[in-house]
Write a protein that holds these residues in place. Structure first.
Motif, PDB file in Angstrom:
ATOM      1  N   UNK A 162     -32.108  -8.553 -40.150  1.00 54.23           N
ATOM      2  CA  UNK A 162     -30.981  -7.653 -39.906  1.00 54.23           C
ATOM      3  C   UNK A 162     -30.358  -7.963 -38.552  1.00 54.23           C
ATOM      4  N   UNK A 163     -29.057  -7.706 -38.449  1.00 50.22           N
ATOM      5  CA  UNK A 163     -28.320  -7.999 -37.220  1.00 50.22           C
ATOM      6  C   UNK A 163     -27.743  -6.718 -36.632  1.00 50.22           C
ATOM      7  N   UNK A 164     -27.562  -6.719 -35.322  1.00 48.94           N
ATOM      8  CA  UNK A 164     -26.837  -5.683 -34.592  1.00 48.94           C
ATOM      9  C   UNK A 164     -25.353  -6.044 -34.642  1.00 48.94           C
ATOM     10  N   UNK A 165     -24.473  -5.033 -34.678  1.00 43.08           N
ATOM     11  CA  UNK A 165     -23.040  -5.339 -34.776  1.00 43.08           C
ATOM     12  C   UNK A 165     -22.235  -4.514 -33.782  1.00 43.08           C
ATOM     13  N   UNK A 166     -21.196  -5.143 -33.265  1.00 44.91           N
ATOM     14  CA  UNK A 166     -20.173  -4.456 -32.492  1.00 44.91           C
ATOM     15  C   UNK A 166     -18.833  -5.117 -32.737  1.00 44.91           C
ATOM     16  N   UNK A 167     -17.770  -4.331 -32.606  1.00 48.39           N
ATOM     17  CA  UNK A 167     -16.435  -4.896 -32.547  1.00 48.39           C
ATOM     18  C   UNK A 167     -16.326  -5.692 -31.242  1.00 48.39           C
ATOM     19  N   UNK A 168     -15.230  -6.409 -31.050  1.00 45.02           N
ATOM     20  CA  UNK A 168     -15.044  -7.151 -29.801  1.00 45.02           C
ATOM     21  C   UNK A 168     -15.077  -6.182 -28.612  1.00 45.02           C
ATOM     22  N   UNK A 169     -15.747  -6.613 -27.546  1.00 42.55           N
ATOM     23  CA  UNK A 169     -15.958  -5.759 -26.377  1.00 42.55           C
ATOM     24  C   UNK A 169     -15.686  -6.549 -25.104  1.00 42.55           C
ATOM     25  N   UNK A 170     -15.754  -5.845 -23.992  1.00 45.79           N
ATOM     26  CA  UNK A 170     -15.684  -6.518 -22.696  1.00 45.79           C
ATOM     27  C   UNK A 170     -16.917  -7.401 -22.519  1.00 45.79           C
ATOM     28  N   UNK A 171     -16.828  -8.292 -21.552  1.00 47.90           N
ATOM     29  CA  UNK A 171     -17.960  -9.178 -21.240  1.00 47.90           C
ATOM     30  C   UNK A 171     -19.209  -8.366 -20.925  1.00 47.90           C
ATOM     31  N   UNK A 172     -19.041  -7.356 -20.090  1.00 49.14           N
ATOM     32  CA  UNK A 172     -20.189  -6.544 -19.653  1.00 49.14           C
ATOM     33  C   UNK A 172     -20.787  -5.774 -20.821  1.00 49.14           C
ATOM     34  N   UNK A 173     -19.928  -5.213 -21.661  1.00 51.49           N
ATOM     35  CA  UNK A 173     -20.440  -4.435 -22.793  1.00 51.49           C
ATOM     36  C   UNK A 173     -21.159  -5.318 -23.801  1.00 51.49           C
ATOM     37  N   UNK A 174     -20.656  -6.516 -24.020  1.00 51.66           N
ATOM     38  CA  UNK A 174     -21.304  -7.407 -24.989  1.00 51.66           C
ATOM     39  C   UNK A 174     -22.697  -7.790 -24.513  1.00 51.66           C
ATOM     40  N   UNK A 175     -22.829  -8.137 -23.246  1.00 53.83           N
ATOM     41  CA  UNK A 175     -24.146  -8.486 -22.715  1.00 53.83           C
ATOM     42  C   UNK A 175     -25.093  -7.293 -22.781  1.00 53.83           C
ATOM     43  N   UNK A 176     -24.587  -6.110 -22.433  1.00 54.29           N
ATOM     44  CA  UNK A 176     -25.436  -4.915 -22.445  1.00 54.29           C
ATOM     45  C   UNK A 176     -25.897  -4.574 -23.859  1.00 54.29           C
ATOM     46  N   UNK A 177     -25.015  -4.739 -24.835  1.00 55.47           N
ATOM     47  CA  UNK A 177     -25.392  -4.445 -26.214  1.00 55.47           C
ATOM     48  C   UNK A 177     -26.414  -5.450 -26.745  1.00 55.47           C
ATOM     49  N   UNK A 178     -26.291  -6.702 -26.346  1.00 55.03           N
ATOM     50  CA  UNK A 178     -27.282  -7.698 -26.760  1.00 55.03           C
ATOM     51  C   UNK A 178     -28.646  -7.378 -26.161  1.00 55.03           C
ATOM     52  N   UNK A 179     -28.652  -6.943 -24.925  1.00 62.20           N
ATOM     53  CA  UNK A 179     -29.914  -6.542 -24.283  1.00 62.20           C
ATOM     54  C   UNK A 179     -30.532  -5.361 -25.025  1.00 62.20           C
TER      55      UNK A 179
END
Length: 465
Positions: A162-179
């Motif tokens: 299974x994968x985590x999903x987000x719409x396109x985000x800022x650089x900071x938000x994308x890194x934080x969500x991956x963490x």
């Protein structure tokens, strides 16, 4: 769930003989009932007739990070409809429809079509819509004392990715969500590649934040436009080992362009199944695998084609934890559902399940409990219950994109769901550049905001250098 006490007198074998065993080979086809089954039909009808259908609309809050990004383009994903079906067995099954992002929304006529009918007869009809079909399968499986995957065929996977999903985000938000995804046991993250964000900075930030075993898939939804311009960008990004898959980098009908991307780039290419025609996609070998959705009947048919062609795919069935639980059942039954499924339930503060779906090392167990294998959190359903909107909610949104040289672009919602994506696909938004960033401009009630909003509703509105 309540059960009719007399139902316990029927063995699992008797229930399956009443028509369930044939579900995979016969119900999924256009000829769902063989003449030889007529003698046992009365048993099936006794326990599987639809008595009642209840619908509850829920407005779920997003988590903080998804909220500030989803609110730009698709705030309407908050609304979902929970459907519960009671059979003559005394058993209730449930499902859901994400009202404004789904392959089919059940309407009043669909409800009338199933009332009084045998659930086994109607559950393979994809035209019923997501939540109604899901609830029918859940009710039938629970009545039979089997998991839904037993109605789909042989269980071939004990666990499914299974994968985590987000719409396109800022650089900071994308890194934080991956963490955060990694912290919760995920090893895959799918997001959007868009010309209004710095994709180089996004991937670099993720690579610094998570180990190489954590993989990301970027879905460009055609916005790289063509192979000539897209390939250099893809090759730069895929130098980072975390980059695992490109989804729809350019238009899927661009046969030669997609062949060139596959030839020149390391990461495999995923495409939505059906565009172009699967025969063309396979003959021309324009992708490494597929993105698969829709109803139960079509999922099995697509899974069979993918198996024949030996192409992996991920299940893209979007909703709360209810839909994620439904997806797990297909992940257990379809041989080539080996890419991490995208269900998007991580967006919400609550997944509507009594117990959450647990992920470990990127996989979750395919449950063998009856039905979906999970129960509803009725407290959360009552907490977030609302009246069903008359139409898709469309709050005013003004979006600002800025570049390091001082250019600014404004775009606003115009009644179309993909108002910003469409502009990117048409090339009316500047192509991918470093340093670009995007934000939602709060409505401060000023005349300046209103003027910018009015101008931006007509299309991308540029100011500055």
């Amino acid at each position: 769930m309540p059960r009719n006490s007399s139902l316990t007198q029927l063995s699992r074998r008797e229930l399956l003989k009443a028509g369930l065993v044939a579900s995979t080979g016969l119900i999924a086809s256009d000829h769902w009932l063989a003449p030889s089954q007529a003698a046992t039909w009365h048993v099936s009808d006794k326990w599987f007739r639809v008595l009642k259908v209840d619908r509850t609309t829920v407005r779920l809050p997003f988590r903080e990070t998804p909220a500030r990004n989803m609110d730009r383009e698709i705030p309407h994903w908050r609304w979902t409809e929970v459907i519960e079906i009671e059979l003559t067995s005394g058993v209730t099954g449930f499902g859901e429809t994400l009202l404004y992002y789904t392959w089919g929304v059940p309407d009043d006529e669909d409800i009338r079509r199933v009332l009084g009918k045998n659930a086994i007869e109607v559950m393979w009809d994809d035209e019923l819509g997501a939540g109604l079909q899901m609830a029918l399968f859940d009710a039938v499986a629970r009545t039979s004392g089997v998991p839904i995957h037993a109605l789909l065929g042989t269980k071939v996977h004990e666990t499914t990715p299974v994968a985590w999903w987000n719409i396109d985000t800022s650089v900071e938000d994308m890194a934080a969500e991956c963490v955060e995804a990694y912290r919760q046991g995920y090893l895959a993250y799918k997001s959007k590649g868009r010309p209004w964000f710095d994709v180089w900075a996004q991937v670099e930030a993720v690579a610094k934040a998570v180990p190489e075993s954590f993989h990301i898939a970027l879905d460009f939804n055609d916005t790289l436009l063509d192979a000539e311009r897209g390939i250099p960008i893809l090759k730069e990004l895929e130098q980072y080992p975390q980059v695992a898959i490109w989804e729809t980098p350019i238009f899927q009908t661009d046969i030669q362009g997609n062949q060139a991307i596959r030839r020149e780039c390391r990461a495999p290419v995923a495409m939505h199944y059906g565009i172009p025609d699967p025969f063309v996609a396979l003959r021309e070998d324009i992708c490494d695998g597929f993105v698969v959705g829709h109803g139960a009947k079509e999922l099995l048919q697509t899974g069979a084609v993918a198996a024949m062609a030996d192409k992996p795919f991920w299940l893209q069935l979007v909703g709360t934890g209810i839909t994620a639980a439904w997806s797990l059942q297909f992940g257990g039954a379809l041989t080539h559902a080996t890419w991490p499924a995208v269900n998007c339930h991580q967006l919400f503060e609550h997944d509507l399940l009594a117990e959450p779906i647990k992920v470990e090392a990127g996989f979750t167990t395919v449950p063998d409990r009856p039905g979906l294998g999970f129960e509803l959190n009725r407290d959360m359903i009552e907490r977030y219950r609302v009246d069903k909107p008359i139409s898709r909610p469309e709050p005013p949104r003004l979006i600002e994109t800025s570049w390091p040289d001082g250019r600014r672009m404004y775009i606003a919602n115009n009644g179309q769901v993909n108002f910003m994506l469409t502009a990117g696909q048409e090339g009316t938004i500047p192509y991918f550049e470093r340093g670009v960033d995007t934000r939602l401009v709060p409505n401060d009630g000023s005349s300046q905001w209103e003027e910018l909003y009015a101008a931006a509703r007509k299309g991308p509105y540029f100011v500055g250098a």
